[in-house]
Scaffold this active site. Structure first.
Site, PDB file in Angstrom:
ATOM      1  N   GLY A 214       0.824  -1.201   0.000  1.00 46.33           N
ATOM      2  CA  GLY A 214       0.000   0.000   0.000  1.00 46.33           C
ATOM      3  C   GLY A 214       0.856   1.247   0.000  1.00 46.33           C
ATOM      4  O   GLY A 214       2.027   1.220  -0.401  1.00 46.33           O
ATOM      5  N   SER A 215       0.288   2.342   0.458  1.00 40.50           N
ATOM      6  CA  SER A 215       0.969   3.636   0.381  1.00 40.50           C
ATOM      7  C   SER A 215       2.144   3.710   1.345  1.00 40.50           C
ATOM      8  O   SER A 215       2.138   3.096   2.417  1.00 40.50           O
ATOM      9  CB  SER A 215      -0.011   4.767   0.698  1.00 40.50           C
ATOM     10  OG  SER A 215      -0.301   4.817   2.080  1.00 40.50           O
ATOM     11  N   GLU A 235       5.724  -3.016   0.771  1.00 39.29           N
ATOM     12  CA  GLU A 235       5.801  -2.760  -0.669  1.00 39.29           C
ATOM     13  C   GLU A 235       4.989  -1.519  -0.983  1.00 39.29           C
ATOM     14  O   GLU A 235       3.762  -1.517  -0.889  1.00 39.29           O
ATOM     15  CB  GLU A 235       5.265  -3.958  -1.463  1.00 39.29           C
ATOM     16  CG  GLU A 235       5.415  -3.790  -2.967  1.00 39.29           C
ATOM     17  CD  GLU A 235       4.739  -4.909  -3.734  1.00 39.29           C
ATOM     18  OE1 GLU A 235       3.869  -4.614  -4.563  1.00 39.29           O
ATOM     19  OE2 GLU A 235       5.089  -6.076  -3.480  1.00 39.29           O
ATOM     20  N   CYS A 269       2.133  -0.261  -9.136  1.00 34.55           N
ATOM     21  CA  CYS A 269       3.195   0.418  -8.388  1.00 34.55           C
ATOM     22  C   CYS A 269       4.478   0.609  -9.194  1.00 34.55           C
ATOM     23  O   CYS A 269       5.333   1.394  -8.799  1.00 34.55           O
ATOM     24  CB  CYS A 269       3.487  -0.332  -7.090  1.00 34.55           C
ATOM     25  SG  CYS A 269       3.994  -2.042  -7.313  1.00 34.55           S
ATOM     26  N   GLU A 364       3.857   9.532  -7.228  1.00 36.61           N
ATOM     27  CA  GLU A 364       3.328   8.419  -8.006  1.00 36.61           C
ATOM     28  C   GLU A 364       1.929   8.770  -8.505  1.00 36.61           C
ATOM     29  O   GLU A 364       1.031   9.060  -7.711  1.00 36.61           O
ATOM     30  CB  GLU A 364       3.276   7.153  -7.157  1.00 36.61           C
ATOM     31  CG  GLU A 364       2.735   5.947  -7.909  1.00 36.61           C
ATOM     32  CD  GLU A 364       2.662   4.705  -7.031  1.00 36.61           C
ATOM     33  OE1 GLU A 364       2.709   3.600  -7.571  1.00 36.61           O
ATOM     34  OE2 GLU A 364       2.553   4.858  -5.790  1.00 36.61           O
TER      35      GLU A 364
END
Length: 464
Positions: A214-215, A235, A269, A364
């Site tokens: 996640g973030s 991650e 991602c 991102e």
């Protein structure tokens, strides 16, 4: 306080299902179930049994590909062709986990190298690390569940899985299949809860390992709150850079980069985001890349012809629209796209030379936007590519092996693709970010190893 989660289709926001959220009062029971299973080693599942369970799981999944496919598309909005690839990858991931169980092993440690170590033999073995809390993301609802749940089971760890609230149905479907395949009760608990309850779960001392996808904001916060001794793998995202040299092959490169940039509407991602193109070919690159982007079909993810589906929520479309408009106001040239199509759809968008301080250049995007920047000096382009604090996967396109090797060496990334897009991944390769992009390594075998710990045995005998 909300007691249920309403699952809706990202495509048309239609209602799919309503599921209960567990409360803080329920967490203790969930943790005790997992903790008690692990602390009593008589409950541990033998290796051969784990292999049987996972092999049967893969077989059942294969029989139910269409059901799993429709579930993933309905809740996540990823187009049919890409969701089909995800389901097949998930099945392969289960098989890889089953195969890796036989490779969970230690090694002999040399003794007798000093007088003090005579008459001894020593070796290590691998044990499961303990209870795993796995917090997942929405963008690959089935395959991420496999990477976090099945790896824990293969390692021998009870796992508490919290899927993204927007896309929990694939995780529940996997849990049902594992149960059908023979996984004993309690080894997998799938829960839905709010952020406060999730924090209570992952920071409990009964959790031995946190797997988080996640973030960065949430991941690093949770890591700072973990109980002493709890290990983790985080991650997070990136803003994947690509270096394009003047000798790159357009016929190979353009389809690859378009796919890498707009796959799952950029909600990946390691999606292609920042493309640095040698000035000598920049005009031709923009023309060909824009032309290929305009051919992408945006629409119903259940339609096999669709290339680009919806973003996960209207809020995400609002954000992407704001970022694109900000970039244009700061001087970026809009090459194609740039407009909202509906509540959850945004046009595949190409921007030329956004300013270095634009959000699309520094954060991102996680949406269908690709930015192109010209360069004259490759080292300067690499410096710009490395300038952010996120470093995950990157790419270089060139036919010159020396340029490729030099660029791979200089790019700050955990993986650099040569003549392939940044989002390339197979499930047996190491996968993870460095610096702000994460800690620890994913990939089936790598995740299993993260969820084990070593034990050393030293035997002393005068007969040794």
């Amino acid at each position: 306080m909300k007691t249920t989660a309403e699952i809706t289709s990202p495509y048309d926001l239609s209602f799919i299902k309503e599921l209960p959220l567990i409360s803080k009062n329920d967490i203790d029971k969930v943790l005790n179930t997992a903790h008690n299973l692990f602390t009593d080693q008589s409950n541990w599942i033998p290796a051969y049994k784990k292999i049987e369970i996972l092999e049967k799981t893969a077989s059942i999944m294969t029989d139910r590909i269409e059901d799993l496919l429709v579930t993933a598309i309905s809740e996540g909005g990823k187009p049919w062709q890409d969701s089909k690839a995800e389901v097949l990858r998930a099945i392969k991931g289960v098989k890889l986990a089953a195969e890796h169980i036989s490779q969970i092993k230690g090694e002999q440690i040399p003794m007798g190298l000093t007088d003090a170590s005579l008459n001894r033999i020593a070796f290590t073995s691998k044990e499961p690390i303990g209870v795993v809390a796995a917090v997942s993301a929405f963008n690959h609802p089935l395959n991420l569940a496999v990477h976090q749940i099945v790896t824990a089971i293969a390692a021998g760890c009870p796992v508490i899985f919290k899927p993204a609230t927007a896309t929990p149905l694939s995780g529940f479907a996997l849990a049902d299949i594992l149960k059908e395949a023979g996984l004993p009760t309690g080894w997998l608990q799938v829960i839905l809860c709010d952020n406060e309850t999730a924090e209570l779960l992952v920071t409990d001392p009964r959790i031995n390992f946190l797997s988080f996808i996640g973030s960065a904001k949430v991941g690093w916060y949770l890591k700072s709150k973990l109980s002493p001794g709890t290990r983790c793998a985080l991650e997070h995202g990136g803003a994947a850079p690509v270096i394009v040299e003047s000798d790159a092959d357009f016929d190979e490169m353009i389809p690859s980069l378009v796919k890498g940039g707009f796959y799952h509407a950029g909600q990946v991602c390691v999606s292609v985001q920042r493309v640095y193109v040698n000035q000598e070919i920049c005009d031709a690159f923009i023309e060909k890349f824009a032309a290929a982007t305009k051919l992408l079909i945006t629409g119903d993810p259940l339609d096999k012809k669709t290339d680009v589906g919806p973003l996960i929520t209207p809020k995400e479309v609002d954000r992407v629209e704001e970022w694109v408009n900000e970039a244009i106001k700061k001087g970026a040239t809009l090459i194609t796209g740039g407009k909202r199509i509906s509540a959850t759809f945004f046009q595949p968008t190409v921007l030329f030379n956004p300013s270095e301080d634009s959000l699309v250049s520094t954060k991102e995007i996680f949406g269908p936007v690709v930015c192109i920047y010209p360069f004259i000096d490759r080292d300067e382009a690499i410096k710009r590519a490395n300038a952010l604090d996120v470093h995950f996967q990157a790419a270089v396109f060139t036919k010159n092996i020396d340029i490729a090797l030099d660029t791979v060496k200089k790019l700050n990334a955990t993986a650099v693709m040569v003549n392939d897009h940044t989002a390339f991944r197979v499930d047996w390769m190491p996968f993870g970010g460095r610096d702000s992009s994460g800690i620890g390594m994913g990939g089936i075998s790598y995740a299993i190893n993260e969820m084990t710990r070593e034990k050393l045995m030293v035997i002393k005998s005068k007969f040794l």
